[in-house]
Design a protein around this motif. Structure first.
Motif, PDB file in Angstrom:
ATOM      1  N   THR A 182     -14.185  -4.666  42.966  1.00  0.00           N
ATOM      2  CA  THR A 182     -14.483  -6.091  42.896  1.00  0.00           C
ATOM      3  C   THR A 182     -14.086  -6.638  41.531  1.00  0.00           C
ATOM      4  O   THR A 182     -14.428  -6.048  40.503  1.00  0.00           O
ATOM      5  N   ASN A 183     -13.377  -7.747  41.521  1.00  0.00           N
ATOM      6  CA  ASN A 183     -13.007  -8.382  40.250  1.00  0.00           C
ATOM      7  C   ASN A 183     -14.256  -8.933  39.559  1.00  0.00           C
ATOM      8  O   ASN A 183     -15.250  -9.250  40.210  1.00  0.00           O
ATOM      9  N   THR A 220      -9.303 -17.206  42.086  1.00  0.00           N
ATOM     10  CA  THR A 220      -9.367 -15.840  42.602  1.00  0.00           C
ATOM     11  C   THR A 220      -8.085 -15.089  42.277  1.00  0.00           C
ATOM     12  O   THR A 220      -7.018 -15.692  42.128  1.00  0.00           O
ATOM     13  N   THR A 243      -6.022 -11.936  43.956  1.00  0.00           N
ATOM     14  CA  THR A 243      -5.943 -11.087  45.139  1.00  0.00           C
ATOM     15  C   THR A 243      -4.589 -10.378  45.164  1.00  0.00           C
ATOM     16  O   THR A 243      -3.736 -10.615  44.311  1.00  0.00           O
TER      17      THR A 243
END
Length: 135
Positions: free
Chosen positions: A82-83, A101, A103
């Motif tokens: 998870t970032n 975000t 991704t």
């Protein structure tokens, strides 16, 4: 060349509504020539600083960090775990409800930085991507 490298790329985009916008180095449509591509069979730590402002200079900033890897081809690109996203402050009116975000772009095998704007508001967004690569 070499199997241990660091890369830097500036990406940007403009939003005028709540449609997500992928930021690119030429502020154009996403392609294999305007994103941070990963080499095949590599892992990358990334740190992405994002700054946005509207036409009245109301601003917001974030930092997103994480790990991404690419296997034998672009389709095998994935974020690992998870970032972590840190907000650094905002005075944007109607501020975005979600932070930018980061991704995996499995079409191009790249880091994909996406910003979602605010309805009826022009927002200019720039991100500074820094990476450390093990290949």
């Amino acid at each position: 060349a070499g199997d241990r490298q660091t890369h830097i790329l500036i990406v940007a985009g403009t939003t005028t509504d709540e449609t997500p916008k992928v930021l690119t180095s030429d502020a154009g449509a996403v392609s294999a020539t305007n994103q941070m591509l990963l080499p095949n069979n590599s892992s990358m730590f990334f740190e992405v600083d994002v700054i946005s402002h509207d036409t009245t200079l109301k601003s917001a900033a974030w930092t997103v960090t994480g790990t991404i890897r690419r296997g034998a081809n672009a389709a095998a690109t994935a974020v690992v775990g998870t970032n972590t996203t840190t907000a650094h402050g905002s005075d944007l009116v109607g501020a975005p409800t979600t932070a930018p975000t980061v991704t995996a772009d499995t079409t191009n095998g790249a880091i994909c930085v996406t910003f979602t704007g605010i309805a009826a508001t022009t927002i200019y967004t720039t991100a500074h991507i820094r990476t450390l690569i093990a290949a």
